[in-house]
Motif scaffolding. Sequence first.
Motif, PDB file in Angstrom:
ATOM      1  N   PRO A 107     -13.773   1.409  28.997  1.00  0.00           N
ATOM      2  CA  PRO A 107     -14.145   0.910  27.667  1.00  0.00           C
ATOM      3  C   PRO A 107     -15.638   0.817  27.422  1.00  0.00           C
ATOM      4  O   PRO A 107     -16.094   0.993  26.291  1.00  0.00           O
ATOM      5  CB  PRO A 107     -13.493  -0.485  27.623  1.00  0.00           C
ATOM      6  CG  PRO A 107     -12.366  -0.403  28.594  1.00  0.00           C
ATOM      7  CD  PRO A 107     -12.870   0.484  29.694  1.00  0.00           C
ATOM      8  N   MET A 116     -16.687   4.302  26.522  1.00  0.00           N
ATOM      9  CA  MET A 116     -15.693   5.065  25.760  1.00  0.00           C
ATOM     10  C   MET A 116     -15.325   6.372  26.456  1.00  0.00           C
ATOM     11  O   MET A 116     -15.175   7.412  25.832  1.00  0.00           O
ATOM     12  CB  MET A 116     -16.206   5.368  24.349  1.00  0.00           C
ATOM     13  CG  MET A 116     -16.109   4.199  23.387  1.00  0.00           C
ATOM     14  SD  MET A 116     -16.538   4.689  21.719  1.00  0.00           S
ATOM     15  CE  MET A 116     -15.327   5.986  21.434  1.00  0.00           C
ATOM     16  N   THR A 127     -11.366   6.017  16.723  1.00  0.00           N
ATOM     17  CA  THR A 127     -10.038   5.521  16.361  1.00  0.00           C
ATOM     18  C   THR A 127      -9.007   5.924  17.409  1.00  0.00           C
ATOM     19  O   THR A 127      -8.180   5.113  17.833  1.00  0.00           O
ATOM     20  CB  THR A 127      -9.616   6.051  14.982  1.00  0.00           C
ATOM     21  OG1 THR A 127     -10.560   5.601  14.005  1.00  0.00           O
ATOM     22  CG2 THR A 127      -8.229   5.533  14.596  1.00  0.00           C
ATOM     23  N   ASN A 144      -9.495   3.772  20.535  1.00  0.00           N
ATOM     24  CA  ASN A 144      -9.032   2.387  20.378  1.00  0.00           C
ATOM     25  C   ASN A 144      -7.505   2.287  20.385  1.00  0.00           C
ATOM     26  O   ASN A 144      -6.941   1.323  20.913  1.00  0.00           O
ATOM     27  CB  ASN A 144      -9.602   1.786  19.098  1.00  0.00           C
ATOM     28  CG  ASN A 144     -11.078   1.453  19.229  1.00  0.00           C
ATOM     29  OD1 ASN A 144     -11.565   1.183  20.325  1.00  0.00           O
ATOM     30  ND2 ASN A 144     -11.797   1.465  18.122  1.00  0.00           N
ATOM     31  N   LYS A 171      -6.434   2.798  24.021  1.00  0.00           N
ATOM     32  CA  LYS A 171      -6.728   1.596  24.808  1.00  0.00           C
ATOM     33  C   LYS A 171      -5.705   0.501  24.526  1.00  0.00           C
ATOM     34  O   LYS A 171      -5.224  -0.169  25.447  1.00  0.00           O
ATOM     35  CB  LYS A 171      -8.140   1.093  24.493  1.00  0.00           C
ATOM     36  CG  LYS A 171      -8.548  -0.096  25.357  1.00  0.00           C
ATOM     37  CD  LYS A 171     -10.000  -0.490  25.133  1.00  0.00           C
ATOM     38  CE  LYS A 171     -10.173  -1.217  23.816  1.00  0.00           C
ATOM     39  NZ  LYS A 171     -11.509  -1.832  23.687  1.00  0.00           N
ATOM     40  N   ILE A 188      -6.438  -2.022  14.870  1.00  0.00           N
ATOM     41  CA  ILE A 188      -7.394  -0.910  14.757  1.00  0.00           C
ATOM     42  C   ILE A 188      -8.084  -0.883  13.392  1.00  0.00           C
ATOM     43  O   ILE A 188      -9.290  -0.679  13.306  1.00  0.00           O
ATOM     44  CB  ILE A 188      -6.696   0.445  15.016  1.00  0.00           C
ATOM     45  CG1 ILE A 188      -5.949   0.413  16.356  1.00  0.00           C
ATOM     46  CG2 ILE A 188      -7.727   1.576  14.994  1.00  0.00           C
ATOM     47  CD1 ILE A 188      -6.792   0.045  17.553  1.00  0.00           C
TER      48      ILE A 188
END
Length: 224
Positions: free
Chosen positions: A135, A138, A152, A155, A158, A177
């Motif tokens: 994280p 990224m 997007t 996320n 994740k 999100i």
Amino acid sequence: MFRILVVEDDKAISRLLELELTHVGYNVKIAKDGDEALKFYENFKPDIILLDIMLPIRDGFEVAEAIRDYDSDIGIIMITAKGELESKVKGLKNADDYVVKPFEIEEILARIEALLKRMGKTKELIKVGDIEIYPQNMEVLVNKKNVHLSLTEFNILKLLAINKNIVVSKEKILEEIWGYYDEENNNLVEVYINYLRKKLKDSTQNIETVRGVGYVIREKESKT
């Protein structure tokens, strides 16, 4: 993303370090002399300094001593062409580690990782089978290979990975999100799930659709 300040007046070495460290996910800034190092330290707030000893204006010993006077927590790795024991002992008084030129980039990376661990700073890892998610920068790896995702997409992946083996509803995805739930945007979730499936096609992990409920990643063993 951890910040590394490289203080090195040799342009070839500093450029090599910048490229290699950036490639593995560090935020890197280069200083070419001792004064610039102190100036950049104030603004950049690095986690670790790779500090050459033989520098213009102020040498590495002076820089390390000046920084240590008001920051005892920062990690400092001294880099020098001098391999004499006397220099090592002197340098290590204000440093955490010491590397002698010429060095292999793998050695530098290993020493940085080891120092970050000793400092209690490690890369957060979310792992589902052969998918690795970092994280802080990224970064997503599938079978150790980088996969580029949009913000997007990242996320959503994740969120599913954190809740592996648990069905996540479309409503929750929209709220987490996009920050709100609107039934008209359900199709938006489907679009991004399809994007993810295409980009993760080489993984053993599947994003399954649970009809009428949502989506789930069920952890399976990686390919061998």
